[in-house]
Scaffold this active site. Structure first.
Site, short mmCIF file in Angstrom:
data_model
loop_
_atom_site.label_atom_id
_atom_site.label_comp_id
_atom_site.label_asym_id
_atom_site.label_seq_id
_atom_site.Cartn_x
_atom_site.Cartn_y
_atom_site.Cartn_z
CB SER A 101 46.51 42.83 35.66
OG SER A 101 46.44 43.83 36.62
CG ASP A 241 45.67 47.81 36.47
OD1 ASP A 241 44.59 48.41 36.45
OD2 ASP A 241 45.79 46.66 36.94
CG ASP A 243 42.69 44.49 34.90
OD1 ASP A 243 43.53 45.26 35.40
OD2 ASP A 243 42.28 43.48 35.49
#
Length: 449
Positions: A101, A241, A243
């Site tokens: 992430s 972000d 992902d």
């Protein structure tokens, strides 16, 4: 959470705490648990973000999954919500996303989705952990023609983008848009999505090299996007972000429009169209106090949960609420998705702007943000556990609540994804909440080291 799984899957330093051996065993155990009752040859799909370690971990997971007789389709670089969507579209038994992430490139992680596109409940994660920790996997290994196969998809990005575009009908061509891909998963999807919706889009930080994901860009580093929006007179800046499951925005004046503001804007719009089911929004205990006041003023019901989009979603599914999210930009529209989706959130917000003909700053003015102070303290795993029982820390928190009374609040909690304890205070008196946050943080530092 267990010993392996946190609030958002398994996460650690790639090839450090998150080893190839662990990844292989997670793949093997997940395949055993999630396909225990299937009567067909099971199939997994796997996607990843742009980290240099992702290929290594995909190979390890594929080895684990195929070793117990399940087939794997590798999607390539895609956003986390693409895996959640495509697991259903492709009739797979489970989906796995390799990503850490918003964390730096040295980290990586493993998130698992069941066949319905939802993140695994605690009970299934515990079953997977048990198989790994007690090494009960050997009897599940197959041989000969029962070994699974690995194939590669060349349609995943197009199928996902087509789904996103189907969720809005507005003409966005009048909007000047800047998009920050964080050198992550959105680098593979943003051009196809936004170039097809508007004729004035600039895509930034879209050249991943394996190590620059989230580096001075994306939703955790907004300065470069803010500067671009102001310099080029954009209507909106959109930041994802690594992902692309979260989205934060910059308005035309350079102000941050975080998840709380996005929820306020979209909640009013959904209600005006009769789509805010049960007139309710689900957030977390970290949702700004100003959002609570916004809901009170607009007769909207607000339900806070523990921090983590999985807890927001659990509450939504339990009572059939359709909209919720987090200040961090994880926004969930269950009419369109089974998890937080940054790009879905972005185009829903753009759709509101286009239909109403209003600037983002005007839309965001429906909510007043209360001043907030956040202090992050690095602690060990042992320290995070001691936090819950230390009497001195509890006493400091009780005293802080007394000082704030009805004029503010304090929330102190261990992070579910990082080695941190977060101290957050809110209130109208900025100097007071800074003093209180720092005092509590100092006591935690002394007690936990």
């Amino acid at each position: 959470m267990g010993r392996l799984f946190g609030t958002d899957g398994v996460r650690g330093i790639a090839n450090g705490t998150l080893t190839c051996e662990l990844a292989m065993n997670i793949g093997r155990a997940a395949a055993c648990v999630l396909t225990a009752n299937t009567e067909h040859r099971p199939r997994f799909i796997i996607g990843s973000d742009t980290r240099i370690s992702s290929d290594m971990l995909i190979s390890a997971i594929c080895a684990g999954v195929t070793s117990v007789g399940a087939d794997v389709t590798v999607l390539g670089v895609v956003p986390t919500p693409a895996v959640a969507y495509l697991v259903g579209k492709y009739n797979a038994d489970a989906g796995i996303m390799i990503s850490a992430s918003h964390n730096p490139a040295s980290f990586n992680g493993i998130k698992i989705f069941s066949s319905d596109g939802f993140k695994l409940p605690d009970a299934l994660e515990e079953q997977i952990e048990t198989l790994i920790i007690y090494n009960n996997l050997g009897q599940s290994v197959v041989t000969d023609g029962n070994i699974g196969t690995v194939t590669y998809s060349d349609t995943a990005v197009d199928d996902y983008v087509l789904h996103l575009r189907s969720t809005i009908n507005s003409d966005l061509k009048g909007l000047k848009i800047a998009v920050d891909c964080a050198n992550g998963s959105a680098s593979k999807t943003a051009h196809k999505l936004f170039d097809g919706l508007s004729d004035n889009v600039t895509i930034l930080h879209c050249t991943p090299d394996g190590m620059n994901i989230n580096k001075d860009c994306g939703s955790t580093h907004l300065d470069s996007l803010t500067g671009f929006v102001l310099k080029n007179n954009c209507d909106i800046g959109i930041a994802f972000d690594g992902d692309a499951d979260r989205c934060l925005c910059i308005d035309e004046n350079g102000n941050v429009v975080d998840g709380d503001f996005i929820m306020a804007i979209c909640a009013l719009d959904l209600r005006s169209r009769g789509k805010l089911n049960k007139n309710t929004v689900v957030g977390t205990i970290m949702t700004n106090f100003g959002f609570t006041k916004f809901c009170e003023e607009n007769n909207i019901r607000f339900i806070p949960t523990k921090v983590g989009d999985r807890f927001v979603l659990e509450e939504m599914l339990l009572e059939d609420y359709r909209f919720g999210g987090e200040q961090s930009g994880h926004i969930i529209f269950t009419d369109h998705a089974t998890t937080g989706d940054g790009q879905l959130t972005a185009i829903q917000l753009l759709d509101v702007m286009a239909r109403n003909g209003k600037k983002l700053s005007e839309l965001a003015s429906v909510m007043t943000r209360y001043p907030q102070v956040m202090v992050n303290l690095t602690v060990s795993q042992e320290g995070k556990l001691r936090f819950y029982t230390d009497p001195h820390i509890k006493s400091a928190m009780d005293e802080a609540k007394k000082q704030l009374s009805d004029s503010g609040r304090i929330v102190v909690r261990p992070s579910g994804t990082e080695p941190l304890i977060r101290v957050m205070t809110e209130g109208m008196d900025k100097e007071q909440i800074e003093t209180i946050a720092n005092n509590v943080a100092e006591i935690i530092k002394k007690r936990l080291g």
